[in-house]
Design a protein around this motif. Sequence first.
Motif, PDB file in Angstrom:
ATOM      1  N   ASN A   7       0.617  -1.420   0.003  1.00  0.00           N
ATOM      2  CA  ASN A   7       0.007   0.638   0.020  1.00  0.00           C
ATOM      3  C   ASN A   7       1.397   1.262   0.525  1.00  0.00           C
ATOM      4  O   ASN A   7       0.722   2.014  -0.449  1.00  0.00           O
ATOM      5  N   THR A  10       2.726   6.146  -1.124  1.00  0.00           N
ATOM      6  CA  THR A  10       2.006   6.274  -2.407  1.00  0.00           C
ATOM      7  C   THR A  10       1.602   8.062  -2.355  1.00  0.00           C
ATOM      8  O   THR A  10       2.440   8.179  -1.305  1.00  0.00           O
ATOM      9  N   LEU A  12      -0.576  10.278  -3.715  1.00  0.00           N
ATOM     10  CA  LEU A  12      -2.161  10.815  -4.252  1.00  0.00           C
ATOM     11  C   LEU A  12      -2.981  11.510  -3.191  1.00  0.00           C
ATOM     12  O   LEU A  12      -4.060  12.106  -3.198  1.00  0.00           O
ATOM     13  N   PHE A  13      -3.218  10.576  -1.947  1.00  0.00           N
ATOM     14  CA  PHE A  13      -4.290  10.791  -1.400  1.00  0.00           C
ATOM     15  C   PHE A  13      -3.766  11.340  -0.064  1.00  0.00           C
ATOM     16  O   PHE A  13      -4.735  10.800   1.083  1.00  0.00           O
ATOM     17  N   ARG A  24      -1.754  -0.390  -2.833  1.00  0.00           N
ATOM     18  CA  ARG A  24      -1.963   1.524  -3.660  1.00  0.00           C
ATOM     19  C   ARG A  24      -2.227   1.217  -5.283  1.00  0.00           C
ATOM     20  O   ARG A  24      -2.898   2.080  -5.356  1.00  0.00           O
ATOM     21  N   CYS A  25      -1.753   0.193  -5.796  1.00  0.00           N
ATOM     22  CA  CYS A  25      -2.218   0.336  -7.251  1.00  0.00           C
ATOM     23  C   CYS A  25      -3.590   0.209  -7.064  1.00  0.00           C
ATOM     24  O   CYS A  25      -4.394   0.870  -8.567  1.00  0.00           O
ATOM     25  N   GLU A  26      -4.398  -0.517  -6.844  1.00  0.00           N
ATOM     26  CA  GLU A  26      -6.199  -0.488  -6.950  1.00  0.00           C
ATOM     27  C   GLU A  26      -6.814   1.061  -6.397  1.00  0.00           C
ATOM     28  O   GLU A  26      -7.398   1.222  -7.118  1.00  0.00           O
ATOM     29  N   LYS A  27      -6.137   1.641  -5.272  1.00  0.00           N
ATOM     30  CA  LYS A  27      -6.849   3.243  -5.342  1.00  0.00           C
ATOM     31  C   LYS A  27      -6.627   3.841  -6.235  1.00  0.00           C
ATOM     32  O   LYS A  27      -7.162   4.352  -6.147  1.00  0.00           O
ATOM     33  N   TYR A  28      -5.316   3.818  -6.944  1.00  0.00           N
ATOM     34  CA  TYR A  28      -5.623   4.469  -8.055  1.00  0.00           C
ATOM     35  C   TYR A  28      -6.531   4.351  -9.447  1.00  0.00           C
ATOM     36  O   TYR A  28      -6.985   5.001  -9.695  1.00  0.00           O
ATOM     37  N   ALA A  29      -6.170   3.267  -9.189  1.00  0.00           N
ATOM     38  CA  ALA A  29      -7.410   2.532 -10.630  1.00  0.00           C
ATOM     39  C   ALA A  29      -9.138   2.513 -10.149  1.00  0.00           C
ATOM     40  O   ALA A  29      -9.984   2.861 -10.643  1.00  0.00           O
ATOM     41  N   ALA A  31     -10.128   4.956  -8.336  1.00  0.00           N
ATOM     42  CA  ALA A  31     -10.588   6.127  -7.974  1.00  0.00           C
ATOM     43  C   ALA A  31     -11.147   6.821  -9.799  1.00  0.00           C
ATOM     44  O   ALA A  31     -11.673   7.901  -9.740  1.00  0.00           O
ATOM     45  N   SER A  32     -10.365   6.553 -10.392  1.00  0.00           N
ATOM     46  CA  SER A  32      -9.801   6.914 -11.555  1.00  0.00           C
ATOM     47  C   SER A  32     -11.440   5.867 -12.307  1.00  0.00           C
ATOM     48  O   SER A  32     -12.067   7.581 -12.776  1.00  0.00           O
TER      49      SER A  32
END
Length: 246
Positions: A7, A10, A12-13, A24-29, A31-32
Amino acid sequence: MIKSNPNEPTFLFDDLPLHWQMTRCEKYAFASLVEIAHPDVAIEIGTYKGGSLQIISKNSKKVYSIDTEVNCRENLSEHFDNVEFLTGDSKQLLPALLKRISNENESLGFILIDGDHSTEGVRSDINGVLQYKPVRPLYIVFHDSFHPPCREGILAADWQLCPYVHFVEVDFVPGVYHYEAFDTAPPRSMFAGLSVALMLPEKRNHELIIYQSQKGLFDTVLPHSIHSLPRKSFLSRFLNWSRIRR
Ligand SMILES: C[S@@+](CC[C@H](N)C(=O)[O-])C[C@H]1O[C@@H](n2cnc3c(N)ncnc32)[C@H](O)[C@@H]1O
């Protein structure tokens, strides 16, 4: 110290203070995806500590967030002014909520399924959503598709029976293997993974493929995890082999 934290770091958050149970990578996906869906109305199953709700609430006019735990509403109401917290089992609450949304002509554009992680729980939540007739593109995201019981539930759902489903990818974001204990995950467990499905108001006129682009990864990791049957130790396999040879 945990050496395999999926996680962090990161960047952006920093403005999201609530604990969020995604990598971490799930959070970006995630959010998008919520931003692309840009829903008037969204549903979340699995409020927990409000992590994913921070993004859903920011990008939606109205959110219904369901959890069995009564303290979700108590702890989180003050953080969100566009969220209605519903307390109870999604198996009971979801069908009534979807009916209410249809009756009130609300425009549902996004659903996160991240509640009961048992095979039957996941299957029931998905099948509940598949009863709904969308009035606009409806993005459905499910968390923990790399967790074997959840994956089984996703694959067992009645996708083919619903004519409004146009796309399903189980491994939209592949999951992780926790070599060590992490957050609520025990050592050698498989968790995370985001699946995405898209429902449209019109019926599909193509074959529906349930994509599993990382099935190879899933099948390779499974035998090394706590989710597979106990493997025979090297010693017991050697003793067995020498017994046969005698
Ligand atoms: C993994 S957490 C959700 C994490 C959150 N979405 C996030 O990203 O931070 C799962 C939550 O689902 C709730 N839950 C479990 N079974 C449920 C059910 N049958 N109906 C509604 N909520 C349920 C649990 O109480 C827990 O708070």
